[in-house]
Design a protein around this motif. Sequence first.
Motif, PDB file in Angstrom:
ATOM      1  N   SER A  98       0.819  -1.231   0.000  1.00 40.38           N
ATOM      2  CA  SER A  98       0.000   0.000   0.000  1.00 40.38           C
ATOM      3  C   SER A  98       0.841   1.263   0.000  1.00 40.38           C
ATOM      4  O   SER A  98       0.324   2.348   0.238  1.00 40.38           O
ATOM      5  N   ASP A  99       2.144   1.130  -0.292  1.00 39.11           N
ATOM      6  CA  ASP A  99       3.029   2.295  -0.415  1.00 39.11           C
ATOM      7  C   ASP A  99       3.211   2.723  -1.872  1.00 39.11           C
ATOM      8  O   ASP A  99       3.984   3.630  -2.153  1.00 39.11           O
ATOM      9  N   GLY A 100       2.552   2.029  -2.803  1.00 41.51           N
ATOM     10  CA  GLY A 100       2.703   2.350  -4.219  1.00 41.51           C
ATOM     11  C   GLY A 100       3.844   1.619  -4.900  1.00 41.51           C
ATOM     12  O   GLY A 100       4.076   1.800  -6.094  1.00 41.51           O
ATOM     13  N   ILE A 101       4.548   0.774  -4.161  1.00 44.50           N
ATOM     14  CA  ILE A 101       5.722   0.076  -4.701  1.00 44.50           C
ATOM     15  C   ILE A 101       5.306  -0.967  -5.729  1.00 44.50           C
ATOM     16  O   ILE A 101       5.909  -1.076  -6.796  1.00 44.50           O
ATOM     17  N   GLY A 102       4.259  -1.741  -5.435  1.00 41.68           N
ATOM     18  CA  GLY A 102       3.795  -2.749  -6.380  1.00 41.68           C
ATOM     19  C   GLY A 102       3.367  -2.135  -7.701  1.00 41.68           C
ATOM     20  O   GLY A 102       3.668  -2.670  -8.770  1.00 41.68           O
ATOM     21  N   GLY A 103       2.699  -1.011  -7.636  1.00 42.34           N
ATOM     22  CA  GLY A 103       2.287  -0.319  -8.851  1.00 42.34           C
ATOM     23  C   GLY A 103       3.473   0.147  -9.676  1.00 42.34           C
ATOM     24  O   GLY A 103       3.467   0.038 -10.903  1.00 42.34           O
ATOM     25  N   ARG A 104       4.477   0.661  -8.997  1.00 44.43           N
ATOM     26  CA  ARG A 104       5.687   1.097  -9.720  1.00 44.43           C
ATOM     27  C   ARG A 104       6.395  -0.096 -10.364  1.00 44.43           C
ATOM     28  O   ARG A 104       6.866  -0.007 -11.499  1.00 44.43           O
ATOM     29  N   LEU A 105       6.458  -1.214  -9.635  1.00 40.89           N
ATOM     30  CA  LEU A 105       7.059  -2.423 -10.208  1.00 40.89           C
ATOM     31  C   LEU A 105       6.279  -2.874 -11.439  1.00 40.89           C
ATOM     32  O   LEU A 105       6.870  -3.170 -12.482  1.00 40.89           O
ATOM     33  N   LEU A 106       4.958  -2.918 -11.320  1.00 36.63           N
ATOM     34  CA  LEU A 106       4.141  -3.387 -12.440  1.00 36.63           C
ATOM     35  C   LEU A 106       4.263  -2.449 -13.629  1.00 36.63           C
ATOM     36  O   LEU A 106       4.380  -2.913 -14.777  1.00 36.63           O
ATOM     37  N   ARG A 107       4.270  -1.159 -13.407  1.00 39.04           N
ATOM     38  CA  ARG A 107       4.432  -0.217 -14.522  1.00 39.04           C
ATOM     39  C   ARG A 107       5.784  -0.417 -15.213  1.00 39.04           C
ATOM     40  O   ARG A 107       5.881  -0.318 -16.443  1.00 39.04           O
ATOM     41  N   ALA A 108       6.839  -0.719 -14.441  1.00 34.86           N
ATOM     42  CA  ALA A 108       8.160  -0.979 -15.031  1.00 34.86           C
ATOM     43  C   ALA A 108       8.133  -2.250 -15.880  1.00 34.86           C
ATOM     44  O   ALA A 108       8.712  -2.293 -16.975  1.00 34.86           O
ATOM     45  N   VAL A 109       7.462  -3.285 -15.394  1.00 37.56           N
ATOM     46  CA  VAL A 109       7.335  -4.534 -16.151  1.00 37.56           C
ATOM     47  C   VAL A 109       6.572  -4.286 -17.448  1.00 37.56           C
ATOM     48  O   VAL A 109       6.969  -4.752 -18.520  1.00 37.56           O
ATOM     49  N   ILE A 110       5.485  -3.545 -17.370  1.00 38.70           N
ATOM     50  CA  ILE A 110       4.684  -3.234 -18.553  1.00 38.70           C
ATOM     51  C   ILE A 110       5.505  -2.435 -19.565  1.00 38.70           C
ATOM     52  O   ILE A 110       5.491  -2.726 -20.764  1.00 38.70           O
ATOM     53  N   ALA A 111       6.228  -1.442 -19.095  1.00 38.97           N
ATOM     54  CA  ALA A 111       7.042  -0.618 -19.991  1.00 38.97           C
ATOM     55  C   ALA A 111       8.108  -1.460 -20.695  1.00 38.97           C
ATOM     56  O   ALA A 111       8.329  -1.320 -21.907  1.00 38.97           O
ATOM     57  N   LYS A 112       8.759  -2.337 -19.964  1.00 41.67           N
ATOM     58  CA  LYS A 112       9.802  -3.203 -20.545  1.00 41.67           C
ATOM     59  C   LYS A 112       9.185  -4.171 -21.548  1.00 41.67           C
ATOM     60  O   LYS A 112       9.752  -4.407 -22.620  1.00 41.67           O
ATOM     61  N   ALA A 113       8.027  -4.730 -21.222  1.00 44.06           N
ATOM     62  CA  ALA A 113       7.359  -5.650 -22.146  1.00 44.06           C
ATOM     63  C   ALA A 113       7.024  -4.941 -23.448  1.00 44.06           C
ATOM     64  O   ALA A 113       7.226  -5.486 -24.549  1.00 44.06           O
ATOM     65  N   ARG A 114       6.502  -3.736 -23.336  1.00 41.27           N
ATOM     66  CA  ARG A 114       6.158  -2.948 -24.521  1.00 41.27           C
ATOM     67  C   ARG A 114       7.427  -2.637 -25.322  1.00 41.27           C
ATOM     68  O   ARG A 114       7.453  -2.798 -26.546  1.00 41.27           O
ATOM     69  N   GLU A 115       8.475  -2.215 -24.612  1.00 36.74           N
ATOM     70  CA  GLU A 115       9.755  -1.894 -25.262  1.00 36.74           C
ATOM     71  C   GLU A 115      10.314  -3.105 -26.010  1.00 36.74           C
ATOM     72  O   GLU A 115      10.897  -2.969 -27.081  1.00 36.74           O
ATOM     73  N   ASP A 116      10.114  -4.296 -25.440  1.00 29.67           N
ATOM     74  CA  ASP A 116      10.614  -5.530 -26.059  1.00 29.67           C
ATOM     75  C   ASP A 116       9.688  -6.065 -27.145  1.00 29.67           C
ATOM     76  O   ASP A 116       9.949  -7.129 -27.710  1.00 29.67           O
ATOM     77  N   GLY A 117       8.571  -5.360 -27.412  1.00 32.32           N
ATOM     78  CA  GLY A 117       7.691  -5.725 -28.504  1.00 32.32           C
ATOM     79  C   GLY A 117       6.613  -6.743 -28.183  1.00 32.32           C
ATOM     80  O   GLY A 117       5.979  -7.279 -29.093  1.00 32.32           O
ATOM     81  N   HIS A 118       6.373  -7.005 -26.919  1.00 31.30           N
ATOM     82  CA  HIS A 118       5.307  -7.942 -26.548  1.00 31.30           C
ATOM     83  C   HIS A 118       3.947  -7.275 -26.742  1.00 31.30           C
ATOM     84  O   HIS A 118       3.790  -6.079 -26.520  1.00 31.30           O
ATOM     85  N   ASP A 119       2.961  -8.078 -27.130  1.00 33.46           N
ATOM     86  CA  ASP A 119       1.626  -7.526 -27.340  1.00 33.46           C
ATOM     87  C   ASP A 119       0.695  -7.759 -26.156  1.00 33.46           C
ATOM     88  O   ASP A 119      -0.402  -7.219 -26.121  1.00 33.46           O
ATOM     89  N   GLU A 120       1.141  -8.562 -25.189  1.00 33.03           N
ATOM     90  CA  GLU A 120       0.346  -8.761 -23.986  1.00 33.03           C
ATOM     91  C   GLU A 120       1.220  -9.337 -22.878  1.00 33.03           C
ATOM     92  O   GLU A 120       2.312  -9.834 -23.135  1.00 33.03           O
ATOM     93  N   ILE A 121       0.696  -9.239 -21.667  1.00 34.61           N
ATOM     94  CA  ILE A 121       1.308  -9.863 -20.495  1.00 34.61           C
ATOM     95  C   ILE A 121       0.227 -10.712 -19.852  1.00 34.61           C
ATOM     96  O   ILE A 121      -0.922 -10.266 -19.709  1.00 34.61           O
TER      97      ILE A 121
END
Length: 169
Positions: A98-121
């Motif tokens: 509840s400190d916002g850390i999980g959200g930041r982690l998930l946004r980083a994962v999403i950004a990297k997936a998009r950068e690597d050309g994935h169309d979904e997670i």
Amino acid sequence: MVAEDRLVIRQADGEDLTAVIEVGHRTWPVTYGPIAGDDYVAMGLAKWWTQEATIPAIRAGRVTVAEVDHEVVGMASVGPSDGHLTLWKLYVLPERQSDGIGGRLLRAVIAKAREDGHDEIRLSYLAGNDNAAAFYEHFGFAEIERESSGSGIPDSVWMRLVLTQDGEA
């Protein structure tokens, strides 16, 4: 919320091995004990939260950590499964949730997936883990199927997030 200058999200390296495993050992009992029981927790820790299970993911660059004041307080791990990128783990220490850390982690994962050309997670969580369900739904994940785990273990709920290349999920 953790101040932005105190939170660092980065790719894990070999120096993070013990801390990453510790995140699992501290989060799994409180997360899964009430849902699936102590035997499930013991099995999961022995199978997925060991050096042997964690080193290959770190070496492959598939583990992201969250640090606050140089202490690892959360982690995420991705990998391939059935032709899809799968988020296998995303955990934050209980006292830092509840400190916002999980959200930041998930946004980083999403950004990297998009950068690597994935169309979904894709990801799964155990039915009954209402916190996980709400968290992932907040980020746009939608349920796609349920899989029976057997042996009295709750079903695995599979979700996916369709990615677009324009930055929108």
